[in-house]
Design a protein around this motif. Structure first.
Motif, PDB file in Angstrom:
ATOM      1  N   HIS A 104     -29.991 -47.889  19.565  1.00 31.80           N
ATOM      2  CA  HIS A 104     -29.511 -46.873  20.322  1.00 31.80           C
ATOM      3  C   HIS A 104     -30.388 -45.588  19.770  1.00 31.80           C
ATOM      4  O   HIS A 104     -31.426 -45.758  19.378  1.00 31.80           O
ATOM      5  CB  HIS A 104     -27.835 -46.419  19.944  1.00 31.80           C
ATOM      6  N   SER A 126     -28.384 -38.633  24.757  1.00 31.34           N
ATOM      7  CA  SER A 126     -28.873 -39.889  24.965  1.00 31.34           C
ATOM      8  C   SER A 126     -27.742 -40.642  25.829  1.00 31.34           C
ATOM      9  O   SER A 126     -28.131 -41.728  26.453  1.00 31.34           O
ATOM     10  CB  SER A 126     -29.385 -40.690  23.819  1.00 31.34           C
ATOM     11  N   ALA A 132     -25.329 -41.954  28.576  1.00 35.80           N
ATOM     12  CA  ALA A 132     -25.626 -42.020  30.085  1.00 35.80           C
ATOM     13  C   ALA A 132     -24.583 -41.049  30.958  1.00 35.80           C
ATOM     14  O   ALA A 132     -24.874 -40.513  31.916  1.00 35.80           O
ATOM     15  CB  ALA A 132     -24.910 -43.528  30.487  1.00 35.80           C
ATOM     16  N   PRO A 154     -31.420 -44.195  30.799  1.00 37.64           N
ATOM     17  CA  PRO A 154     -31.151 -44.899  29.625  1.00 37.64           C
ATOM     18  C   PRO A 154     -31.072 -46.275  29.753  1.00 37.64           C
ATOM     19  O   PRO A 154     -30.593 -46.763  30.603  1.00 37.64           O
ATOM     20  CB  PRO A 154     -29.939 -44.081  28.956  1.00 37.64           C
ATOM     21  N   ALA A 155     -31.496 -46.943  28.766  1.00 36.52           N
ATOM     22  CA  ALA A 155     -31.442 -48.339  28.748  1.00 36.52           C
ATOM     23  C   ALA A 155     -32.576 -49.189  29.644  1.00 36.52           C
ATOM     24  O   ALA A 155     -32.524 -50.398  29.770  1.00 36.52           O
ATOM     25  CB  ALA A 155     -30.077 -49.044  29.031  1.00 36.52           C
ATOM     26  N   LYS A 211     -31.701 -53.121  29.573  1.00 33.79           N
ATOM     27  CA  LYS A 211     -31.561 -53.850  28.692  1.00 33.79           C
ATOM     28  C   LYS A 211     -29.970 -54.042  28.290  1.00 33.79           C
ATOM     29  O   LYS A 211     -29.347 -53.355  28.835  1.00 33.79           O
ATOM     30  CB  LYS A 211     -31.980 -53.436  27.224  1.00 33.79           C
ATOM     31  N   PRO A 262     -26.554 -53.132  26.541  1.00 36.58           N
ATOM     32  CA  PRO A 262     -26.464 -52.085  25.884  1.00 36.58           C
ATOM     33  C   PRO A 262     -26.463 -52.190  24.286  1.00 36.58           C
ATOM     34  O   PRO A 262     -25.844 -53.233  23.998  1.00 36.58           O
ATOM     35  CB  PRO A 262     -25.203 -51.324  26.325  1.00 36.58           C
ATOM     36  N   ALA A 263     -26.730 -51.241  23.475  1.00 41.94           N
ATOM     37  CA  ALA A 263     -26.918 -51.403  22.257  1.00 41.94           C
ATOM     38  C   ALA A 263     -25.526 -51.355  21.192  1.00 41.94           C
ATOM     39  O   ALA A 263     -25.413 -52.041  20.374  1.00 41.94           O
ATOM     40  CB  ALA A 263     -27.384 -50.398  21.687  1.00 41.94           C
ATOM     41  N   THR A 264     -24.653 -50.684  21.685  1.00 41.56           N
ATOM     42  CA  THR A 264     -23.306 -50.619  21.226  1.00 41.56           C
ATOM     43  C   THR A 264     -22.400 -51.755  21.392  1.00 41.56           C
ATOM     44  O   THR A 264     -21.870 -51.909  22.484  1.00 41.56           O
ATOM     45  CB  THR A 264     -22.435 -49.220  21.580  1.00 41.56           C
ATOM     46  N   HIS A 315     -17.341 -49.050  25.375  1.00 41.78           N
ATOM     47  CA  HIS A 315     -18.470 -49.138  25.869  1.00 41.78           C
ATOM     48  C   HIS A 315     -18.807 -50.108  27.070  1.00 41.78           C
ATOM     49  O   HIS A 315     -18.053 -51.094  27.103  1.00 41.78           O
ATOM     50  CB  HIS A 315     -19.456 -49.761  24.709  1.00 41.78           C
ATOM     51  N   ASP A 316     -20.074 -49.941  27.709  1.00 40.01           N
ATOM     52  CA  ASP A 316     -20.393 -50.729  28.847  1.00 40.01           C
ATOM     53  C   ASP A 316     -20.752 -52.000  28.271  1.00 40.01           C
ATOM     54  O   ASP A 316     -21.700 -52.343  27.579  1.00 40.01           O
ATOM     55  CB  ASP A 316     -21.320 -50.119  29.798  1.00 40.01           C
ATOM     56  N   VAL A 351     -24.664 -52.324  31.857  1.00 39.58           N
ATOM     57  CA  VAL A 351     -24.918 -51.199  32.603  1.00 39.58           C
ATOM     58  C   VAL A 351     -25.216 -51.216  34.121  1.00 39.58           C
ATOM     59  O   VAL A 351     -24.887 -50.193  34.830  1.00 39.58           O
ATOM     60  CB  VAL A 351     -25.679 -50.184  31.974  1.00 39.58           C
ATOM     61  N   ARG A 367     -23.031 -49.566  37.156  1.00 39.71           N
ATOM     62  CA  ARG A 367     -22.831 -48.459  37.404  1.00 39.71           C
ATOM     63  C   ARG A 367     -24.235 -47.726  37.455  1.00 39.71           C
ATOM     64  O   ARG A 367     -24.262 -46.479  37.980  1.00 39.71           O
ATOM     65  CB  ARG A 367     -22.337 -47.633  35.979  1.00 39.71           C
ATOM     66  N   ILE A 381     -27.369 -44.244  40.024  1.00 36.94           N
ATOM     67  CA  ILE A 381     -28.364 -43.549  39.334  1.00 36.94           C
ATOM     68  C   ILE A 381     -29.796 -43.986  39.897  1.00 36.94           C
ATOM     69  O   ILE A 381     -30.780 -43.042  39.992  1.00 36.94           O
ATOM     70  CB  ILE A 381     -28.294 -43.691  37.945  1.00 36.94           C
TER      71      ILE A 381
HETATM   72  C1  LIG Z   1     -24.655 -46.203  33.221  1.00 37.07           C
HETATM   73  C2  LIG Z   1     -25.201 -46.480  31.842  1.00 37.07           C
HETATM   74  C3  LIG Z   1     -24.001 -46.809  31.002  1.00 37.07           C
HETATM   75  C4  LIG Z   1     -24.495 -46.888  29.549  1.00 37.07           C
HETATM   76  N1  LIG Z   1     -23.496 -47.163  28.723  1.00 37.07           N
HETATM   77  C5  LIG Z   1     -23.875 -47.449  27.451  1.00 37.07           C
HETATM   78  C6  LIG Z   1     -22.801 -47.847  26.561  1.00 37.07           C
HETATM   79  O1  LIG Z   1     -21.564 -47.871  26.728  1.00 37.07           O
HETATM   80  N2  LIG Z   1     -23.092 -48.095  25.205  1.00 37.07           N
HETATM   81  C7  LIG Z   1     -24.279 -48.161  24.851  1.00 37.07           C
HETATM   82  O2  LIG Z   1     -24.706 -48.324  23.546  1.00 37.07           O
HETATM   83  N3  LIG Z   1     -25.466 -47.794  25.756  1.00 37.07           N
HETATM   84  C8  LIG Z   1     -25.165 -47.522  26.999  1.00 37.07           C
HETATM   85  N4  LIG Z   1     -26.172 -46.980  27.865  1.00 37.07           N
HETATM   86  C9  LIG Z   1     -27.515 -47.029  27.487  1.00 37.07           C
HETATM   87  C10 LIG Z   1     -27.703 -45.916  26.198  1.00 37.07           C
HETATM   88  O3  LIG Z   1     -27.531 -44.779  26.819  1.00 37.07           O
HETATM   89  C11 LIG Z   1     -29.302 -46.090  25.925  1.00 37.07           C
HETATM   90  O4  LIG Z   1     -29.454 -47.536  25.633  1.00 37.07           O
HETATM   91  C12 LIG Z   1     -29.671 -45.315  24.763  1.00 37.07           C
HETATM   92  O5  LIG Z   1     -29.457 -43.906  24.968  1.00 37.07           O
HETATM   93  C13 LIG Z   1     -30.738 -45.604  23.880  1.00 37.07           C
HETATM   94  O6  LIG Z   1     -31.862 -45.301  24.813  1.00 37.07           O
HETATM   95  P1  LIG Z   1     -32.916 -46.393  25.354  1.00 37.07           P
HETATM   96  O7  LIG Z   1     -32.004 -47.647  25.472  1.00 37.07           O
HETATM   97  O8  LIG Z   1     -33.400 -45.764  26.783  1.00 37.07           O
HETATM   98  O9  LIG Z   1     -33.862 -46.536  24.415  1.00 37.07           O
HETATM   99  C14 LIG Z   1     -25.853 -46.727  29.235  1.00 37.07           C
HETATM  100  C15 LIG Z   1     -26.767 -46.580  30.118  1.00 37.07           C
HETATM  101  C16 LIG Z   1     -26.493 -46.272  31.618  1.00 37.07           C
HETATM  102  C17 LIG Z   1     -27.554 -46.117  32.389  1.00 37.07           C
END
Ligand SMILES: Cc1cc2nc3c(=O)[nH]c(=O)nc-3n(C[C@H](O)[C@H](O)[C@H](O)COP(=O)(O)O)c2cc1C
Length: 360
Positions: A105, A125, A127, A242-243, A301, A303-305, A328-329, A332, A335, A339
């Motif tokens: 993350h 950071s 979403a 993000p992601a 990718k 999602p990290a969490t 957490h998603d 992603v 959704r 975007i």
């Molecule tokens: C629609 C959407 C929902 C997201 N939901 C989560 C989430 O629930 N948990 C999480 O860890 N990352 C989630 N992300 C991704 C993080 O925001 C993102 O991985 C993080 O900010 C790190 O940035 P990077 O992956 O672009 O390096 C989501 C991204 C999008 C587009």
């Protein structure tokens, strides 16, 4: 730090995940454009958390309010401020993560850059920041449809290792995309994707995926060589979501395995204009649209969490095990469809206005 995007149709987003609200200021919207909250809300509803059992359980209605720049349903040409309140925050969920940067993350990198960071929810950071882009993009979509008949449709093409069968890019609609909760218009593949995401959610793990997007009726001549080529700006727009981990246009990486004789798009007469028989170029040549549909893909990718215990270290470097709390998603992409469409509209809308203002 850049929270602004675009040259003529310029968007600045604001807000953190667990602050009072998020939104955007749009500067450069053509005056006179008919616009109201009703034009913006449908895309926010498609992006909103809590919309189905495949998304995070954070439940936000994400109702948009237009604060300025519109009177009697018409854009004034002055900055349009768009605001959405945050309501369902649970900062307590993040208490255990205050001293431990979540692997993959943005906690560690934001802390390193600013020496301080939002204490919960990922701040900028998160979403939730994309709400502003979607609201602004919905305005750009309206302008593009009214002025040129441009239609932008994105859908989920893959989840984990499940890839959808070929989809007709000329006829696909948002309605058909929204028929399944995973937003994959192929019903059989969608069923498999839903099961895969539910399994990942139950296992407290996560999955990645691919979104394909088609932009139809885009006129030839949009894009600004050499540094602001259409595909360069689309790539930047998509990779700022993000992601995201990858962007391909037209034949993309697969094109490297084709011979030129097969890969070239021969010109043919379509009505009164030249078109191409195939579209391996993805609607762009030399950074300029050629009148064929723009087709691109974006890789996301997992999602990290995740709730699964992860061995890592805290900010002091001490060994620890992180079991992320909160909602957490698990994937992603369902959704992120809205975007991707709205970011595409911001890029194409900005180029359309640059071209319009250039014309004598
Ligand atoms: C629609 C959407 C929902 C997201 N939901 C989560 C989430 O629930 N948990 C999480 O860890 N990352 C989630 N992300 C991704 C993080 O925001 C993102 O991985 C993080 O900010 C790190 O940035 P990077 O992956 O672009 O390096 C989501 C991204 C999008 C587009």
């Amino acid at each position: 730090m850049s929270s602004s995007f675009g040259t003529v149709f310029k968007v600045t987003t604001f807000g953190e995940s667990h602050g009072k609200g998020v939104g955007a200021v749009v500067d450069g919207c053509p005056p006179g454009l008919a616009i109201s909250e009703k034009d913006i809300q449908p895309q926010l509803d498609r992006r909103r958390p809590g919309q189905s059992r495949l998304t995070t359980d954070r439940d936000e209605t994400d109702q948009v309010t237009i604060l300025s720049g519109v009177e009697d349903g018409r854009a004034l040409g002055t900055p349009i401020a768009l605001s959405v309140a945050n309501r369902d925050q649970k900062p307590g969920d993040y208490a255990s993560m205050l001293s431990i940067p979540r692997p993959s993350h943005a906690d560690y990198t934001y802390q390193m850059k600013y020496g301080i960071r939002a204490s919960s929810g990922g701040g900028r950071s998160s979403a939730r920041e994309t709400i502003g882009r979607v609201a602004a993009g919905a305005i750009a979509e309206k302008f593009l449809y009214e002025e040129y008949g441009i239609e932008i449709v994105a859908w989920v093409n893959a989840v984990g290792t499940i890839t959808a069968s070929e989809i007709d890019k000329n006829s696909i609609t948002r309605k058909s995309v929204d028929e399944t909760i995973v937003r994959c218009p192929s019903e059989v593949d969608a069923g498999k994707m839903v099961i895969a995401i539910k399994d990942a959610k139950e296992a407290q793990d996560s999955l990645g995926g691919i979104i394909t997007c088609v932009c139809r009726n885009v006129p030839a001549g949009l894009g600004e060589p050499v540094f602001d080529k259409m595909e360069a700006c689309l790539a930047q727009a998509m990779m700022s979501i993000p992601a995201t981990k990858g962007f391909e246009i037209g034949s993309g990486f697969a094109g490297t395995q084709m011979l030129g004789s097969r890969h070239n798009d021969p010109f043919i007469l379509k009505g009164e204009k030249l078109g191409t028989k195939t579209n391996f170029s993805g609607g762009v040549q030399g950074g300029i649209t050629n009148g064929e549909p723009i087709v691109f893909r974006v890789a996301f990718k997992p999602p990290a969490t995740i709730g699964i215990p992860q061995r890592t270290v805290d900010f002091e470097g001490k060994q620890t095990v992180l079991e992320a709390k909160g909602r957490h998603d698990p994937c992603v992409v369902p959704r992120a469809v809205a975007i991707v469409e709205c970011m595409a509209a911001l890029v194409i809308g900005d180029f359309a206005l640059q071209q319009k203002y250039r014309e004598p």
